[in-house]
Design a protein around this motif. Structure first.
Motif, mmCIF file in Angstrom:
data_model
loop_
_atom_site.group_PDB
_atom_site.id
_atom_site.type_symbol
_atom_site.label_atom_id
_atom_site.label_comp_id
_atom_site.label_asym_id
_atom_site.label_seq_id
_atom_site.Cartn_x
_atom_site.Cartn_y
_atom_site.Cartn_z
ATOM 1 N N PHE A 73 0.821 -1.211 0.000
ATOM 2 C CA PHE A 73 0.000 0.000 0.000
ATOM 3 C C PHE A 73 0.858 1.266 0.000
ATOM 4 N N SER A 74 2.003 1.198 -0.673
ATOM 5 C CA SER A 74 2.825 2.404 -0.781
ATOM 6 C C SER A 74 2.044 3.521 -1.458
ATOM 7 N N ASN A 75 1.145 3.122 -2.368
ATOM 8 C CA ASN A 75 0.222 4.071 -3.000
ATOM 9 C C ASN A 75 -1.199 3.604 -2.697
ATOM 10 N N PHE A 76 -1.876 4.310 -1.817
ATOM 11 C CA PHE A 76 -3.221 3.904 -1.418
ATOM 12 C C PHE A 76 -4.298 4.527 -2.314
ATOM 13 N N SER A 77 -3.888 5.366 -3.246
ATOM 14 C CA SER A 77 -4.847 6.100 -4.075
ATOM 15 C C SER A 77 -5.847 5.215 -4.818
ATOM 16 N N PRO A 78 -5.432 4.077 -5.404
ATOM 17 C CA PRO A 78 -6.420 3.248 -6.106
ATOM 18 C C PRO A 78 -7.555 2.776 -5.205
ATOM 19 N N TYR A 79 -7.245 2.486 -3.957
ATOM 20 C CA TYR A 79 -8.269 2.003 -3.023
ATOM 21 C C TYR A 79 -9.150 3.156 -2.546
ATOM 22 N N GLU A 80 -8.530 4.305 -2.359
ATOM 23 C CA GLU A 80 -9.305 5.494 -2.007
ATOM 24 C C GLU A 80 -10.283 5.838 -3.127
ATOM 25 N N GLU A 81 -9.837 5.725 -4.367
ATOM 26 C CA GLU A 81 -10.707 6.033 -5.511
ATOM 27 C C GLU A 81 -11.866 5.033 -5.600
ATOM 28 N N GLU A 82 -11.583 3.769 -5.314
ATOM 29 C CA GLU A 82 -12.643 2.759 -5.359
ATOM 30 C C GLU A 82 -13.668 2.993 -4.254
ATOM 31 N N ILE A 83 -13.189 3.345 -3.082
ATOM 32 C CA ILE A 83 -14.102 3.670 -1.980
ATOM 33 C C ILE A 83 -14.932 4.896 -2.337
ATOM 34 N N TYR A 128 -11.554 -20.185 4.925
ATOM 35 C CA TYR A 128 -12.657 -19.748 4.078
ATOM 36 C C TYR A 128 -12.989 -18.267 4.288
ATOM 37 N N ILE A 129 -12.463 -17.685 5.364
ATOM 38 C CA ILE A 129 -12.591 -16.237 5.567
ATOM 39 C C ILE A 129 -11.311 -15.527 5.142
ATOM 40 N N SER A 130 -10.161 -16.056 5.578
ATOM 41 C CA SER A 130 -8.892 -15.363 5.295
ATOM 42 C C SER A 130 -8.534 -15.363 3.811
ATOM 43 N N ARG A 131 -9.158 -16.223 2.997
ATOM 44 C CA ARG A 131 -8.879 -16.163 1.556
ATOM 45 C C ARG A 131 -9.396 -14.852 0.955
ATOM 46 N N ARG A 132 -10.219 -14.125 1.711
ATOM 47 C CA ARG A 132 -10.681 -12.809 1.253
ATOM 48 C C ARG A 132 -9.837 -11.671 1.831
ATOM 49 N N PHE A 133 -8.741 -12.010 2.484
ATOM 50 C CA PHE A 133 -7.863 -10.976 3.040
ATOM 51 C C PHE A 133 -6.952 -10.425 1.937
ATOM 52 N N GLU A 134 -7.590 -9.873 0.946
ATOM 53 C CA GLU A 134 -6.916 -9.324 -0.226
ATOM 54 C C GLU A 134 -7.165 -7.815 -0.310
ATOM 55 N N PRO A 135 -6.282 -7.071 -0.972
ATOM 56 C CA PRO A 135 -6.528 -5.637 -1.157
ATOM 57 C C PRO A 135 -7.858 -5.340 -1.847
ATOM 58 N N ASP A 136 -8.299 -6.239 -2.750
ATOM 59 C CA ASP A 136 -9.532 -6.016 -3.506
ATOM 60 C C ASP A 136 -10.767 -5.879 -2.620
ATOM 61 N N TYR A 137 -10.689 -6.361 -1.395
ATOM 62 C CA TYR A 137 -11.868 -6.369 -0.531
ATOM 63 C C TYR A 137 -11.970 -5.135 0.367
ATOM 64 N N ILE A 138 -11.045 -4.206 0.221
ATOM 65 C CA ILE A 138 -11.096 -3.000 1.056
ATOM 66 C C ILE A 138 -12.376 -2.219 0.797
ATOM 67 N N ALA A 139 -12.634 -1.868 -0.450
ATOM 68 C CA ALA A 139 -13.838 -1.088 -0.772
ATOM 69 C C ALA A 139 -15.104 -1.895 -0.476
ATOM 70 N N ILE A 140 -15.080 -3.191 -0.765
ATOM 71 C CA ILE A 140 -16.256 -4.033 -0.500
ATOM 72 C C ILE A 140 -16.608 -3.994 0.976
ATOM 73 N N ASN A 141 -15.623 -4.181 1.840
ATOM 74 C CA ASN A 141 -15.887 -4.177 3.272
ATOM 75 C C ASN A 141 -16.373 -2.817 3.760
ATOM 76 N N CYS A 142 -15.786 -1.750 3.213
ATOM 77 C CA CYS A 142 -16.194 -0.401 3.613
ATOM 78 C C CYS A 142 -17.655 -0.143 3.255
ATOM 79 N N ILE A 143 -18.046 -0.470 2.033
ATOM 80 C CA ILE A 143 -19.418 -0.219 1.596
ATOM 81 C C ILE A 143 -20.378 -1.198 2.280
ATOM 82 N N LYS A 144 -19.947 -2.405 2.535
ATOM 83 C CA LYS A 144 -20.781 -3.367 3.257
ATOM 84 C C LYS A 144 -21.086 -2.848 4.662
ATOM 85 N N ASN A 145 -20.111 -2.219 5.300
ATOM 86 C CA ASN A 145 -20.346 -1.633 6.618
ATOM 87 C C ASN A 145 -21.381 -0.515 6.556
ATOM 88 N N ILE A 146 -21.390 0.231 5.452
ATOM 89 C CA ILE A 146 -22.397 1.282 5.286
ATOM 90 C C ILE A 146 -23.777 0.678 5.075
#
Length: 336
Positions: free
Chosen positions: A105-115, A181-199
């Motif tokens: 995550f040296s560059n977090f911008s892609p995840y910020e943009e997705e969120i 079966y949970i930790s296989r989703r511990f990927e960068p791709d799930y950052i925005a998904i988890n954030c929006i799911k919390n909303i």
């Protein structure tokens, strides 16, 4: 619930939630900033921990307090030197985790943009919802909290996004809390998904009740449908929490899955021990074989909701979420 939900504005009513066309949200302004808290707390130049915490406490005092008290489980009754030793011990132990996160995550911008993109859809469909103004990233214990929604911030636990093959997730300590079966989703791709799911969960908190399984399945399906509208460019299998292959197989065997519930008279069951086998996280659905994922009831509920929207295409998202699940079930007469 963090806020009360007001009525939709005219634009949300005009755009049916059943439309396959993704609405243009490019003109919706989202004011959000990112704070890299883990960079502060792991600062190797810090010698006086408490003075430093006081300094970084300026921007997000509530988070710093929660980080120490809830995430690191610091007891405020401990002597100051005990707290300092405890926190510094954590920093030392988790330095390799921090180093890994720094590379990924040296560059977090892609995840910020997705969120931010997801928040634009939240604002489009729920204009009265108070959008968080900050993203706060942190590193905490790998067997503890992950992504959190706070009063004004989306809080991202980077220790849960280092990639499913990270050796940290193979340790017994982590596996006891987050099995494979949970930790296989511990990927960068799930950052925005988890954030929006919390909303989604903030907009429509799940209720504890004694409703039958079919009700719970459709309630889960409603949330998945809503999530798919807030993240319309995200693959369904990720929203569902399945692998791509599991999602394909579930669609291919949709009729077989439904037969499981019908032939075993499960739809009206209210026993929570039975319900959790079909609507909670799990490694598999035993009756369907080794390859069948857990949480298969939520998948079925999602398909029921899709059928309902096909029958009632002018339904708005708010109307859908407020429609009783029994009404949806009776209207659809689902039979894949």
């Amino acid at each position: 619930m963090r806020i009360s939900i007001a009525l939709f504005t005219l634009c949300a009513f005009l755009f049916s939630c059943s439309s396959n066309k993704i609405p243009d949200v490019s003109n919706i302004k989202i004011n959000i900033t990112t704070e890299r808290f883990e960079k502060d707390i792991f600062d190797t130049t810090t010698s006086n921990l408490f003075a430093y915490l006081k300094h970084i406490n300026t921007n997000s005092p509530a988070f710093v307090d929660n980080y120490l008290g809830k995430i690191l489980t610091v007891d405020p009754a401990w002597p100051a030197d005990t707290i300092a030793a405890y926190v510094n011990g954590f920093i030392k132990a988790y330095r390799p985790v921090y180093d890994s996160a720094e590379k990924i995550f040296s560059n977090f911008s892609p995840y910020e943009e997705e969120i931010e993109r997801g928040l634009q859809f939240v604002k489009f469909y729920f204009p009265a919802y108070r959008i968080p103004t900050k993203i706060i990233t942190y590193i905490g214990p790998a067997d503890g909290y992950g992504d959190i929604l706070a009063e004004d911030a989306l809080i991202v636990g980077l220790q849960h996004h280092l990639g499913k093959n990270n050796p940290l997730y193979k340790t017994t300590l982590v596996q006891e809390t987050y099995p494979q079966y949970i930790s296989r989703r511990f990927e960068p791709d799930y950052i925005a998904i988890n954030c929006i799911k919390n909303i989604v969960n903030d907009l429509y908190p799940e209720k504890e009740d004694d409703k039958p399984l079919i009700h719970e399945m459709i309630e889960k399906g409603k949330r998945l449908y809503l999530l798919s509208k807030l993240l319309p460019e995200t693959d369904e299998y990720k929203l569902m929490g399945f692998t791509s292959e599991q999602m394909k197989d579930s669609y291919a065997h949709e009729a077989v899955i439904w037969d499981l519930f019908i032939k075993n008279s499960l739809l009206q069951v209210t026993d929570k021990n039975i319900l959790k086998n079909y609507i909670d996280e799990g490694p598999k659905t035993q009756e369907l074989g080794e390859g069948a994922p857990g949480n298969i009831g939520s998948f079925v509920g999602w398909q029921v909701v899709k059928k309902y929207i096909q029958k009632k295409p002018v339904t708005t998202l708010q109307q859908l979420m407020n429609t009783d699940s029994e009404i949806i079930f009776q209207e659809v007469k689902y039979k894949p």
